[in-house]
Write a protein that holds these residues in place. Structure first.
Motif, mmCIF file in Angstrom:
data_model
loop_
_atom_site.group_PDB
_atom_site.id
_atom_site.type_symbol
_atom_site.label_atom_id
_atom_site.label_comp_id
_atom_site.label_asym_id
_atom_site.label_seq_id
_atom_site.Cartn_x
_atom_site.Cartn_y
_atom_site.Cartn_z
ATOM 1 N N LEU A 227 -24.640 68.146 35.906
ATOM 2 C CA LEU A 227 -23.883 69.270 36.452
ATOM 3 C C LEU A 227 -22.605 69.546 35.680
ATOM 4 O O LEU A 227 -22.044 70.647 35.799
ATOM 5 N N ALA A 235 -18.786 74.310 38.951
ATOM 6 C CA ALA A 235 -19.260 73.008 39.428
ATOM 7 C C ALA A 235 -18.124 71.986 39.329
ATOM 8 O O ALA A 235 -18.071 71.192 38.389
ATOM 9 N N TYR A 248 -22.507 79.756 36.002
ATOM 10 C CA TYR A 248 -23.506 79.646 37.074
ATOM 11 C C TYR A 248 -24.690 80.557 36.800
ATOM 12 O O TYR A 248 -25.848 80.166 36.898
ATOM 13 N N VAL A 272 -23.484 64.651 40.349
ATOM 14 C CA VAL A 272 -22.836 65.326 41.481
ATOM 15 C C VAL A 272 -21.952 64.299 42.199
ATOM 16 O O VAL A 272 -22.455 63.275 42.682
ATOM 17 N N ASP A 277 -15.690 67.126 44.886
ATOM 18 C CA ASP A 277 -16.249 68.465 45.087
ATOM 19 C C ASP A 277 -15.429 69.283 46.084
ATOM 20 O O ASP A 277 -14.509 68.780 46.732
ATOM 21 N N THR A 282 -20.864 71.845 44.488
ATOM 22 C CA THR A 282 -21.636 71.430 43.302
ATOM 23 C C THR A 282 -23.041 70.989 43.693
ATOM 24 O O THR A 282 -24.017 71.285 42.984
#
Length: 299
Positions: A227, A235, A248, A272, A277, A282
């Motif tokens: 990611l 992200a 994205y 991730v 986050d 994400t």
């Protein structure tokens, strides 16, 4: 693509220093990964998570390779699991965890292909070895290990090496490479689309060239999607963000084109980190990209 799909999580955070990425599989499940894929018509089997065993005194066993024995143990378990999934003629979808898990994913996958191709969607090359790594973090080494470069206990997971040949690899989104990685890329003529090429050519051209290149050379393609390949504005929940990444929308286009090509035979989504986050953003992006890769369309 097969319509039978098996998910396995790997709650691994030992390949790097920042805690939290071990919760990545849970975050992606919470973002409705299973339901989304079932809506696409897949028979989804969730196998749960691989057990991660932390081995005592691991630091002293191989000082230049952080958590060496623990990662080897996890990679071996994952390799066996992925091997079993493919034997049952199911599509393996692996949820990470840090990118060191790819050592196991590729070890299990490569047993079933004579000329396995790999798309490495990542800000980094992950082509370091114990001799070139500035950190000793194994999440920066999985592609090198899968190519047969590095410590023999890493390259030999699954009992054979290499898992993939340099001419069967395409790296997409690179923008942070160490000196040793640059040297390896040049020495072995690995195909790389940096952000410069993506900006200059556009993602459509990059994916057209990638698909044509791998279709001609390989009999199966594994997608390893980190990611942090995406821009951190899109992200944010990753451990090693690098500004100026893939957008994205570009990422969705890449996945949609791979779906149309029908060349992808296995996939993993990694790095991730819910702790870093914003409201599981994400993880939700990861699941949306899974959908696009596996055939989801607007109309």
């Amino acid at each position: 693509m097969r319509k039978k799909l098996s998910i396995v999580g790997v709650p691994m955070d030992l390949g790097q220093l920042r805690r939290g990425v071990d919760m990545g599989p849970s975050a992606m499940r919470y973002a409705d990964a299973v339901k989304r894929l079932e809506r696409l018509g897949y028979e989804v089997e969730d196998l749960g998570d691989i057990t991660i065993q932390i081995i005592k005194d691991d630091k002293n066993m191989q000082p230049s390779l952080r958590n060496f024995k623990s990662i080897i143990k996890a990679a071996s378990r994952l390799a066996d699991c992925v091997d079993s999934i493919i034997q049952k003629d199911r599509f393996p979808l692996v949820l990470g965890g840090d990118h060191s898990i790819a050592i196991g994913t590729l070890a299990g996958t490569a047993k079933h292909y004579k000329k396995l191709g790999v798309i490495w969607f990542d800000a980094h090359g992950d082509l370091n070895t114990d001799e070139t790594s500035p950190s000793g973090n194994i999440h920066g080494m999985p592609l090198a290990a899968s190519l047969g470069f590095g410590h023999p206990d890493l390259t030999g997971i699954g009992g054979f090496q290499p898992k993939v040949k340099p001419e069967h690899v395409v790296i997409i989104g690179a923008r942070d490479l160490d000196r040793g990685e640059k040297d390896l890329i040049k020495e072995h003529s690995i195909k790389v689309y940096t952000m410069h090429e993506i900006d200059r050519l556009g993602m459509t051209k990059v994916m057209e060239e990638t698909i044509a290149y791998l279709k001609e050379k390989t009999d199966g393609v594994h997608l390893s999607l980190d990611l942090d390949g995406l821009d951190p504005d899109d992200a944010p929940g990753v451990g090693t963000p690098v500004i100026g990444g893939i957008s994205y929308r570009e990422s969705h286009l890449a996945m949609e084109m791979l779906a149309e090509s029908e060349i992808v035979t296995s996939a993993e989504f990694v790095e991730v980190n819910p702790i870093l986050d914003e409201k599981n953003k994400t993880a939700e992006i990861a699941v949306a990209l899974m959908g696009s890769l596996l055939g989801e369309k607007l109309l």
